[in-house]
Motif scaffolding. Structure first.
Motif, PDB file in Angstrom:
ATOM      1  N   SER A 292       0.822  -1.196   0.000  1.00 23.30           N
ATOM      2  CA  SER A 292       0.000   0.000   0.000  1.00 23.30           C
ATOM      3  C   SER A 292       0.866   1.260   0.000  1.00 23.30           C
ATOM      4  CB  SER A 292      -0.912   0.001   1.230  1.00 23.30           C
ATOM      5  OG  SER A 292      -1.534   1.258   1.399  1.00 23.30           O
ATOM      6  N   GLY A 293       0.533   2.201  -0.878  1.00 22.04           N
ATOM      7  CA  GLY A 293       1.349   3.401  -1.025  1.00 22.04           C
ATOM      8  C   GLY A 293       1.541   4.166   0.270  1.00 22.04           C
ATOM      9  N   LEU A 294       0.457   4.397   1.019  1.00 18.15           N
ATOM     10  CA  LEU A 294       0.557   5.143   2.273  1.00 18.15           C
ATOM     11  C   LEU A 294       1.422   4.412   3.291  1.00 18.15           C
ATOM     12  CD1 LEU A 294      -3.102   6.459   2.672  1.00 18.15           C
ATOM     13  CD2 LEU A 294      -1.058   7.816   2.177  1.00 18.15           C
ATOM     14  N   VAL A 321       6.675  -4.624  -1.838  1.00 18.21           N
ATOM     15  CA  VAL A 321       5.959  -5.279  -2.933  1.00 18.21           C
ATOM     16  C   VAL A 321       5.400  -4.199  -3.857  1.00 18.21           C
ATOM     17  CG1 VAL A 321       3.979  -6.743  -3.523  1.00 18.21           C
ATOM     18  CG2 VAL A 321       5.379  -7.259  -1.492  1.00 18.21           C
ATOM     19  N   VAL A 322       5.600  -4.381  -5.156  1.00 18.72           N
ATOM     20  CA  VAL A 322       5.081  -3.434  -6.139  1.00 18.72           C
ATOM     21  C   VAL A 322       3.885  -4.068  -6.840  1.00 18.72           C
ATOM     22  CG1 VAL A 322       5.566  -2.184  -8.278  1.00 18.72           C
ATOM     23  CG2 VAL A 322       7.291  -2.295  -6.471  1.00 18.72           C
ATOM     24  N   GLY A 327       2.551   3.055  -4.355  1.00 22.27           N
ATOM     25  CA  GLY A 327       2.711   4.478  -4.617  1.00 22.27           C
ATOM     26  C   GLY A 327       4.124   4.751  -5.097  1.00 22.27           C
ATOM     27  N   SER A 328       4.424   6.009  -5.332  1.00 17.41           N
ATOM     28  CA  SER A 328       5.722   6.361  -5.909  1.00 17.41           C
ATOM     29  C   SER A 328       6.879   6.079  -4.949  1.00 17.41           C
ATOM     30  CB  SER A 328       5.724   7.837  -6.326  1.00 17.41           C
ATOM     31  OG  SER A 328       5.409   8.670  -5.226  1.00 17.41           O
ATOM     32  N   SER A 329       6.682   6.241  -3.651  1.00 14.38           N
ATOM     33  CA  SER A 329       7.782   5.999  -2.707  1.00 14.38           C
ATOM     34  C   SER A 329       8.239   4.546  -2.739  1.00 14.38           C
ATOM     35  CB  SER A 329       7.359   6.372  -1.282  1.00 14.38           C
ATOM     36  OG  SER A 329       7.156   7.758  -1.149  1.00 14.38           O
ATOM     37  N   VAL A 354       2.319   0.470 -13.636  1.00 12.96           N
ATOM     38  CA  VAL A 354       2.390  -0.644 -12.676  1.00 12.96           C
ATOM     39  C   VAL A 354       0.988  -1.094 -12.296  1.00 12.96           C
ATOM     40  CG1 VAL A 354       2.936  -1.182 -10.257  1.00 12.96           C
ATOM     41  CG2 VAL A 354       4.667  -0.134 -11.719  1.00 12.96           C
ATOM     42  N   ARG A 355       0.117  -0.155 -11.999  1.00 10.28           N
ATOM     43  CA  ARG A 355      -1.231  -0.501 -11.557  1.00 10.28           C
ATOM     44  C   ARG A 355      -2.024  -1.191 -12.660  1.00 10.28           C
ATOM     45  NH1 ARG A 355      -2.374   5.158  -8.244  1.00 10.28           N
ATOM     46  NH2 ARG A 355      -1.153   4.585  -6.392  1.00 10.28           N
TER      47      ARG A 355
END
Length: 389
Positions: A292-294, A321-322, A327-329, A354-355
């Motif tokens: 998760s990005g956050l 994991v991508v 997210g970008s980070s 990616v998404r």
């Protein structure tokens, strides 16, 4: 028995080699048992419940092999509260025994078809025999969680008067919740404060670890565990969960070296032929995996944002994991690990690709896929060209 510097008075009595092997379909070889015993001993587990001598010659040979290892941990054998069972333990070279007998009216009536009077007298007979032979004795109250409180107190007082060393409170069916466990142990602790109490819990409702910790908070000083939570039906309280829960949720350190937990869990998983789920608490490979990005952004800024303890404490490491929720980070960090410097603006553009790929393949992206996206070719590659195996 080894004393751990800076440890509390909590003793872990691990029963992987007894109740763990009673998991339906599980059989440990003698070599497995020796390896597991050595690993548990090396990390500082203070007591190992190592088998049931009355089962027969092969079981006794396995127990004798463990006795001959000369471990620091105390070895304790499980017995019915019968003189022949206890004698079989003595013949194995065992100096500590658990003598077990049903204590709930349900089991006294429907399992052994006896009476409370019989249980009292049988306890006196078995305990007397064991103490005459100089054994350390834990009296195991099977189905104690459904037993009458006054009767348990009576049995504990008999145990104390006859020189028994502790009483094992067994939630045999795993029916208690942590509040009930706390209340039951606290009441027994107050009624017979001179006798040590052990908690033995089962996981039928998913509360074995919580119930064990509640019992310790209420005054029990022995916790019965198994590696990976192996055991009858839904299993027992997991060693790794109890130790880490006590350490981080209760500020109670058992003195056990947890950095080998992952190694130990994998070995027991292979020996028992019971796969270790990736999401297994404390030792599963996904416990420190972030997508998760956050969450990824937070954990990269400061691990304590989303990790309750350092993964190295249990022999694990963090993984980013991508996938669909990245997210970008996280993407920047993943490319950095691959030796590729990606700017924030580049990562923002790549995240959309990616998404899309993750949505199509329903899988996280591999390094190879990320390289192809970075090279600018990924957007034109159809989803079925990505490995989804």
């Amino acid at each position: 028995m080894r004393e751990q510097a800076g440890s509390t008075n909590i003793i872990i009595d691990d029963t992987t080699l007894r109740d763990g092997e009673q998991t339906a379909g599980v059989v440990f070889s003698k070599r497995d048992k020796i390896a597991i015993a050595r690993m548990l001993d090396s990390i500082g587990v203070q007591e190992l419940e190592c088998g049931i001598p009355a089962m027969g010659r092969e079981e006794r040979e396995g127990i004798r092999a463990l006795v001959d290892l000369g471990l620091n941990a105390r070895l304790i054998a499980w017995n019915r509260a019968l003189v022949p069972d206890i004698q079989a333990s003595i013949d194995c070279g065992i100096s500590a025994v658990d003598i077990s007998l049903p204590v709930s009216d349900i089991m006294i009536r429907n399992k052994i078809r006896k009476s409370r009077s019989w249980v009292r007298e049988q306890l006196k007979t078995a305990l007397g025999f064991a103490k005459q032979h100089g054994l350390y004795v834990s009296v195991g109250g099977e189905d104690a969680s459904r037993a009458d409180h006054a009767f348990l107190v009576e049995l504990m007082r008999i145990t104390l008067q006859m020189g028994g060393d502790r009483f094992r409170f067994c939630d045999t069916l795993g029916i208690l919740d942590p509040f009930g466990m706390y209340d039951r142990i606290r009441a027994l602790r107050e009624a017979v404060p001179e006798l040590a109490i052990e908690v033995h819990t089962h996981n039928d409702f998913g509360m074995a670890t919580a119930n064990t910790i509640a019992g310790i908070r209420a005054g029990a000083t022995f916790a019965n565990t198994t590696v990976n939570g192996l055991g009858e039906r839904a299993g027992n309280a997991a060693l790794e969960e109890v130790v880490m829960g006590l350490r981080h949720a209760c500020a109670m350190d058992t003195g056990i070296a947890s950095h080998r937990f992952r190694e130990l869990s994998l070995f027991v998983s292979r020996a028992s032929r019971r796969p270790l789920p990736p999401w297994k608490a404390v030792v599963g490979e996904s416990v420190f995996a972030h997508e998760s990005g956050l969450h990824t952004d937070g954990v990269l800024k400061n691990p304590s944002n989303y990790e309750g303890f350092d993964p190295a404490e249990v022999g694990l490491s963090r993984s980013i994991v991508v996938g669909k929720h990245s997210g970008s980070s996280g993407l920047i960090d993943r490319y950095r690990a691959m030796g590729i410097a990606v700017s924030r603006s580049e990562a923002t553009r790549l995240v959309e690709r990616v998404r899309r790929v993750a949505q199509r393949t329903r899988r996280p992206l591999t390094n190879e896929q990320l390289l192809r996206l970075y090279d600018g070719r990924g957007a034109e590659i159809p989803a079925n060209s990505f490995c989804v195996c």
